[in-house]
Scaffold this motif. Structure first.
Motif, PDB file in Angstrom:
ATOM      1  N   SER A  63       0.864  -1.199  -0.074  1.00 34.71           N
ATOM      2  CA  SER A  63      -0.006  -0.046  -0.002  1.00 34.71           C
ATOM      3  C   SER A  63       0.804   1.089  -0.065  1.00 34.71           C
ATOM      4  CB  SER A  63      -0.993  -0.196   1.135  1.00 34.71           C
ATOM      5  OG  SER A  63      -0.250  -0.035   2.322  1.00 34.71           O
ATOM      6  N   GLY A  64       0.099   2.383   0.284  1.00 30.34           N
ATOM      7  CA  GLY A  64       1.021   3.567   0.199  1.00 30.34           C
ATOM      8  C   GLY A  64       1.752   3.965  -1.029  1.00 30.34           C
ATOM      9  N   ASN A  65       3.155   4.481  -0.861  1.00 29.18           N
ATOM     10  CA  ASN A  65       3.928   4.767  -2.069  1.00 29.18           C
ATOM     11  C   ASN A  65       4.319   3.564  -2.971  1.00 29.18           C
ATOM     12  OD1 ASN A  65       3.657   7.470  -1.528  1.00 29.18           O
ATOM     13  ND2 ASN A  65       5.416   7.625  -0.290  1.00 29.18           N
ATOM     14  N   ASP A  66       4.265   2.444  -2.426  1.00 32.21           N
ATOM     15  CA  ASP A  66       4.592   1.295  -3.048  1.00 32.21           C
ATOM     16  C   ASP A  66       3.641   0.518  -3.877  1.00 32.21           C
ATOM     17  OD1 ASP A  66       7.089   1.702  -2.104  1.00 32.21           O
ATOM     18  OD2 ASP A  66       6.695   0.401  -0.233  1.00 32.21           O
ATOM     19  N   ARG A  67       2.503   1.085  -3.935  1.00 28.03           N
ATOM     20  CA  ARG A  67       1.381   0.636  -4.675  1.00 28.03           C
ATOM     21  C   ARG A  67       1.751   0.423  -6.186  1.00 28.03           C
ATOM     22  NH1 ARG A  67      -4.123   3.982  -3.713  1.00 28.03           N
ATOM     23  NH2 ARG A  67      -2.444   5.676  -4.532  1.00 28.03           N
ATOM     24  N   VAL A  68       1.134  -0.886  -6.672  1.00 29.70           N
ATOM     25  CA  VAL A  68       1.320  -1.120  -8.227  1.00 29.70           C
ATOM     26  C   VAL A  68      -0.009  -1.187  -8.799  1.00 29.70           C
ATOM     27  CG1 VAL A  68       2.192  -2.681  -9.578  1.00 29.70           C
ATOM     28  CG2 VAL A  68       3.600  -2.255  -7.660  1.00 29.70           C
ATOM     29  N   ARG A  69      -0.296  -0.507 -10.000  1.00 29.96           N
ATOM     30  CA  ARG A  69      -1.566  -0.533 -10.770  1.00 29.96           C
ATOM     31  C   ARG A  69      -1.602  -1.564 -11.471  1.00 29.96           C
ATOM     32  NH1 ARG A  69      -1.191   5.368 -13.596  1.00 29.96           N
ATOM     33  NH2 ARG A  69       0.918   5.260 -13.055  1.00 29.96           N
ATOM     34  N   LEU A  70      -2.894  -2.016 -11.638  1.00 27.44           N
ATOM     35  CA  LEU A  70      -3.380  -2.985 -12.428  1.00 27.44           C
ATOM     36  C   LEU A  70      -4.251  -2.342 -13.514  1.00 27.44           C
ATOM     37  CD1 LEU A  70      -3.616  -6.034 -13.753  1.00 27.44           C
ATOM     38  CD2 LEU A  70      -5.556  -6.195 -11.689  1.00 27.44           C
ATOM     39  N   VAL A  71      -3.878  -2.304 -14.835  1.00 29.78           N
ATOM     40  CA  VAL A  71      -4.552  -1.556 -15.782  1.00 29.78           C
ATOM     41  C   VAL A  71      -5.274  -2.272 -16.615  1.00 29.78           C
ATOM     42  CG1 VAL A  71      -4.706   0.559 -17.132  1.00 29.78           C
ATOM     43  CG2 VAL A  71      -3.240   0.396 -15.189  1.00 29.78           C
ATOM     44  N   LEU A  72      -6.681  -2.253 -17.056  1.00 29.59           N
ATOM     45  CA  LEU A  72      -7.075  -2.669 -18.240  1.00 29.59           C
ATOM     46  C   LEU A  72      -7.350  -1.582 -19.136  1.00 29.59           C
ATOM     47  CD1 LEU A  72      -9.926  -5.079 -16.393  1.00 29.59           C
ATOM     48  CD2 LEU A  72      -7.441  -5.450 -16.690  1.00 29.59           C
ATOM     49  N   ARG A  73      -6.827  -1.632 -20.355  1.00 32.21           N
ATOM     50  CA  ARG A  73      -7.004  -0.614 -21.372  1.00 32.21           C
ATOM     51  C   ARG A  73      -7.449  -1.034 -22.852  1.00 32.21           C
ATOM     52  NH1 ARG A  73      -1.361   2.051 -22.547  1.00 32.21           N
ATOM     53  NH2 ARG A  73      -1.108  -0.002 -23.732  1.00 32.21           N
ATOM     54  N   ARG A  74      -8.209  -0.190 -23.197  1.00 37.34           N
ATOM     55  CA  ARG A  74      -8.766  -0.124 -24.660  1.00 37.34           C
ATOM     56  C   ARG A  74      -8.032   0.921 -25.198  1.00 37.34           C
ATOM     57  NH1 ARG A  74     -14.492  -2.296 -22.685  1.00 37.34           N
ATOM     58  NH2 ARG A  74     -14.111  -4.486 -22.953  1.00 37.34           N
ATOM     59  N   HIS A  75      -7.613   0.979 -26.654  1.00 31.52           N
ATOM     60  CA  HIS A  75      -7.146   2.017 -27.336  1.00 31.52           C
ATOM     61  C   HIS A  75      -7.621   1.738 -28.640  1.00 31.52           C
ATOM     62  CE1 HIS A  75      -4.350   4.849 -29.398  1.00 31.52           C
ATOM     63  NE2 HIS A  75      -4.380   5.396 -27.922  1.00 31.52           N
ATOM     64  N   THR A  76      -7.889   3.003 -29.235  1.00 25.06           N
ATOM     65  CA  THR A  76      -8.295   3.259 -30.512  1.00 25.06           C
ATOM     66  C   THR A  76      -7.508   2.386 -31.677  1.00 25.06           C
ATOM     67  OG1 THR A  76      -7.884   5.503 -30.875  1.00 25.06           O
ATOM     68  CG2 THR A  76     -10.206   5.133 -30.447  1.00 25.06           C
ATOM     69  N   GLU A  77      -6.151   2.811 -31.494  1.00 26.77           N
ATOM     70  CA  GLU A  77      -5.125   2.102 -32.121  1.00 26.77           C
ATOM     71  C   GLU A  77      -4.314   0.830 -31.844  1.00 26.77           C
ATOM     72  OE1 GLU A  77      -4.383   3.323 -35.155  1.00 26.77           O
ATOM     73  OE2 GLU A  77      -5.944   4.861 -35.137  1.00 26.77           O
ATOM     74  N   TRP A  78      -4.102   0.890 -30.302  1.00 30.40           N
ATOM     75  CA  TRP A  78      -3.348  -0.327 -29.805  1.00 30.40           C
ATOM     76  C   TRP A  78      -4.127  -1.666 -29.552  1.00 30.40           C
ATOM     77  CZ3 TRP A  78      -1.314   3.691 -26.105  1.00 30.40           C
ATOM     78  CH2 TRP A  78      -0.353   4.804 -26.717  1.00 30.40           C
TER      79      TRP A  78
END
Length: 244
Positions: free
Chosen positions: A131-146
Motif C-alpha cells: 500500500s502507500g507509495n509502493d502501490r502497483v497499478r493493475l490497468v485494463l486498457r482499450r485504445h483506438t489504435e493499440w
C-alpha cells in the motif's frame, strides 16, 4: 360534624377515588417496566424504538444498525430491546454485505481520455498490498489504435522479466501461472500476454495475488488486488481508429 365540612370530606374522598382509578387505568395501558429498569428508562427505550422503526421504513440500514445496538446496550431486557433482537440480525447482515460491495467497487477507477493520437478507456485498481507509495497499478486498457491490453504499472525501474515470463499467482486461493512480458520501450510495466483470458478470469474473481520481482534490487514482491468490485459496464469500448 358541621354539614359543610361533611360535604367537603365526601368530595375529597370521591376525588381521591377517581384519581386512584385513573392511575390504575394508566398503569394498565402503559408497558410494564422491565426488571431492573426504572419506568423512565422504559419510556426512553420506546422513543428510541420508534426512531429505529422509522429508519427501517426509509431503509437507512447504517443508522438503523447503530440505533439498534444503542437500544440493546442501554436498555437490555426491555420490550424495545426484544423487538430489536428479532429484527436487527438480517438488517445488520445486509448492511455489512452492501458496505463491502461498495468498498470493493470504490477501489476501481474508470476513465476515457485522449492518448497519443487516439482515445483510450481504462479500468484501474491499485494493489491493496503493498500500500502507500509502493502501490502497483493493475490497468485494463482499450485504445483506438493499440487495441486491448492488461498490464501492471509500478514505480522505479519496473519488473524483472526476460522475454516471456510467468507470474506465479493465486486467484481466490487457487494457483495460476500468468504469462507476461516487459515492454521494449522501457516503461516500469509488465504486460500480460493473454489479456482476454486474464480479463475473463478477473471478472469471476474476488482476489488476485501476483508474485513479481522488481528490478530495483531484484526484490521479491507480492501484489494483492481485491478485484471483486469490477464493473465491466463502466469500462467503456472506444472502437477502432480510422485507417491512414
Amino acid at each position: 360534624m358541621p354539614c359543610s365540612f361533611a360535604v367537603l370530606l365526601c368530595g375529597a374522598l370521591a376525588l381521591a377515588g377517581c384519581s386512584q382509578q385513573a392511575g390504575q387505568a394508566d398503569q394498565a395501558a402503559a408497558p410494564a417496566a422491565a426488571p431492573g429498569q426504572p419506568p423512565g428508562k422504559e419510556a426512553e427505550a420506546v422513543q428510541k424504538l420508534e426512531t429505529y422503526r422509522q429508519l427501517l421504513r426509509i431503509k437507512n440500514d447504517e443508522m438503523a444498525v447503530t440505533m439498534g445496538h444503542d437500544i440493546l446496550d442501554r436498555y437490555p431486557g426491555t420490550a424495545a430491546a426484544k423487538e430489536v433482537q428479532q429484527s436487527l440480525p438480517p438488517i445488520e447482515q445486509r448492511w455489512k454485505e452492501n458496505s463491502e460491495k461498495n468498498r470493493l467497487a470504490a477501489l476501481w477507477l474508470y476513465q476515457v481520455s485522449p492518448m497519443q493520437g487516439g482515445t483510450q478507456s481504462t479500468a484501474t485498481i491499485y494493489s491493496s498490498k503493498p500500500s502507500g507509495n509502493d502501490r502497483v497499478r493493475l490497468v485494463l486498457r482499450r485504445h483506438t489504435e493499440w487495441g486491448q491490453n492488461a498490464f501492471l504499472y509500478g514505480n522505479g525501474h519496473g519488473f524483472v522479466c526476460k522475454g516471456n515470463c510467468t507470474i506465479a499467482s493465486t486467484v481466490d486461493g487457487k494457483p495460476v501461472g500468468i504469462k507476461a512480458f516487459a515492454p521494449t520501450t522501457g516503461e516500469p510495466a509488465l504486460m500480460i500476454r493473454d489479456d482476454k483470458a486474464f480479463i475473463a478470469m478477473l471478472q469471476k474473481a474476488k482476489k488476485i495475488s501476483m508474485n513479481v520481482t522488481l528490478q530495483d534490487g531484484e526484490k521479491k514482491q507480492e501484489l494483492v488486488y481485491e478485484v471483486g468490485g469490477f464493473d465491466p459496464a463502466k469500462w467503456l469500448p472506444v472502437g477502432k481508429g480510422k485507417k491512414k
